[in-house]
Design a protein around this motif. Sequence first.
Motif, PDB file in Angstrom:
ATOM      1  N   LEU A  28      -6.466   2.543 -33.465  1.00  0.00           N
ATOM      2  CA  LEU A  28      -6.768   3.079 -34.834  1.00  0.00           C
ATOM      3  C   LEU A  28      -5.798   2.467 -35.679  1.00  0.00           C
ATOM      4  CD1 LEU A  28      -9.206   4.875 -35.634  1.00  0.00           C
ATOM      5  CD2 LEU A  28      -7.649   6.825 -35.673  1.00  0.00           C
ATOM      6  N   PHE A  29      -4.491   2.618 -35.128  1.00  0.00           N
ATOM      7  CA  PHE A  29      -3.397   2.319 -35.933  1.00  0.00           C
ATOM      8  C   PHE A  29      -3.262   0.764 -36.353  1.00  0.00           C
ATOM      9  CE2 PHE A  29       0.679   0.736 -36.447  1.00  0.00           C
ATOM     10  CZ  PHE A  29       1.665   1.502 -37.231  1.00  0.00           C
ATOM     11  N   VAL A  30      -3.692   0.002 -35.340  1.00  0.00           N
ATOM     12  CA  VAL A  30      -3.813  -1.372 -35.647  1.00  0.00           C
ATOM     13  C   VAL A  30      -4.592  -1.680 -36.637  1.00  0.00           C
ATOM     14  CG1 VAL A  30      -4.466  -3.672 -34.585  1.00  0.00           C
ATOM     15  CG2 VAL A  30      -2.884  -2.035 -33.351  1.00  0.00           C
ATOM     16  N   LEU A  31      -6.024  -0.987 -36.349  1.00  0.00           N
ATOM     17  CA  LEU A  31      -6.977  -1.298 -37.340  1.00  0.00           C
ATOM     18  C   LEU A  31      -6.673  -0.972 -38.910  1.00  0.00           C
ATOM     19  CD1 LEU A  31     -10.175  -0.313 -35.359  1.00  0.00           C
ATOM     20  CD2 LEU A  31      -9.472  -2.850 -36.080  1.00  0.00           C
ATOM     21  N   LEU A  32      -6.230   0.234 -38.870  1.00  0.00           N
ATOM     22  CA  LEU A  32      -5.855   0.746 -40.407  1.00  0.00           C
ATOM     23  C   LEU A  32      -4.466  -0.067 -40.915  1.00  0.00           C
ATOM     24  CD1 LEU A  32      -5.973   4.499 -39.734  1.00  0.00           C
ATOM     25  CD2 LEU A  32      -7.583   3.093 -41.128  1.00  0.00           C
ATOM     26  N   SER A  33      -3.872  -0.710 -40.139  1.00  0.00           N
ATOM     27  CA  SER A  33      -2.630  -1.511 -40.521  1.00  0.00           C
ATOM     28  C   SER A  33      -3.292  -2.725 -40.958  1.00  0.00           C
ATOM     29  CB  SER A  33      -1.702  -1.946 -39.207  1.00  0.00           C
ATOM     30  OG  SER A  33      -0.997  -0.541 -38.972  1.00  0.00           O
ATOM     31  N   ALA A  34      -4.248  -3.431 -40.083  1.00  0.00           N
ATOM     32  CA  ALA A  34      -4.981  -4.671 -40.818  1.00  0.00           C
ATOM     33  C   ALA A  34      -5.507  -4.437 -42.143  1.00  0.00           C
ATOM     34  CB  ALA A  34      -5.771  -5.053 -39.657  1.00  0.00           C
ATOM     35  N   SER A  35      -6.032  -3.224 -42.297  1.00  0.00           N
ATOM     36  CA  SER A  35      -6.676  -3.031 -43.595  1.00  0.00           C
ATOM     37  C   SER A  35      -5.731  -3.037 -44.719  1.00  0.00           C
ATOM     38  CB  SER A  35      -7.680  -1.608 -43.509  1.00  0.00           C
ATOM     39  OG  SER A  35      -8.107  -1.386 -44.613  1.00  0.00           O
ATOM     40  N   GLU A  36      -4.580  -2.393 -44.573  1.00  0.00           N
ATOM     41  CA  GLU A  36      -3.609  -2.097 -45.413  1.00  0.00           C
ATOM     42  C   GLU A  36      -3.023  -3.451 -45.733  1.00  0.00           C
ATOM     43  OE1 GLU A  36      -1.128  -0.351 -48.012  1.00  0.00           O
ATOM     44  OE2 GLU A  36      -2.740   0.413 -47.148  1.00  0.00           O
ATOM     45  N   ALA A  37      -2.665  -4.518 -44.719  1.00  0.00           N
ATOM     46  CA  ALA A  37      -1.911  -5.571 -44.984  1.00  0.00           C
ATOM     47  C   ALA A  37      -2.911  -6.645 -45.672  1.00  0.00           C
ATOM     48  CB  ALA A  37      -1.420  -5.920 -43.466  1.00  0.00           C
ATOM     49  N   THR A  38      -4.064  -6.614 -45.832  1.00  0.00           N
ATOM     50  CA  THR A  38      -4.822  -7.629 -46.270  1.00  0.00           C
ATOM     51  C   THR A  38      -5.357  -7.382 -47.664  1.00  0.00           C
ATOM     52  OG1 THR A  38      -6.962  -8.977 -45.878  1.00  0.00           O
ATOM     53  CG2 THR A  38      -7.098  -6.642 -45.470  1.00  0.00           C
TER      54      THR A  38
END
Length: 218
Positions: A28-38
Amino acid sequence: MATKRWRHLLVWLHVLTSVGWMAQALSLFVLLSASEATDDRAVRIAATTMAEKLDLALLAPMANASAMTGIVLAAATSWGFFRHWWVAAKFAITLIQLYIGIFVLSGKLHAAVDAAAAGTPAPPALLVGPALMAGAIALQAWLSVAKPRGRVPGGRGAAPGTAPTWVFALACAVVPADIAIATVLGNPMPLLSLVTVVVAVGRRAAASSVDPVAPAPA
């Protein structure tokens, strides 16, 4: 001998679902990090949608199963809930995690999906929840291994002995049953787990005044 086998199976299920819970929190942390970074709106929508789906389909069932098996193990053995500092700490952490996951994180994930569809990134604070959840599970694993601080003052009195075999067998059967129900419904619905917890805790409360002291299980 049968009781010991079922208890060992329940311990295994507790470890397995706890590891699953931690793995899903990190995912979940990885997916939300990807959402935040793009800056790509399509990637943001996909990442937050996958995060919400992961929460409902995997993380929540694993969390419910981990909590249920842990509570039943405490209630069905002489460990109890408040006789040892490390068990009491794990119990408190579990309740806090469930509250945050059910009443805070899940709602914010749904809001993040709507925000992504509107072109707005998820708030950075949303990353804190999964990170803290994974860290808390890691702390609980350490508590289970190290068992620090010994017994709680006043926790040396008589404790009920190990529960009968059917209590452990029931809890073992409920884990796949509730996961199957969640898969069919598309949402976590731990009704059987709740019933099992009530049965195990109720049995301990009824037996606490009559059962002899039993050695803590290994």
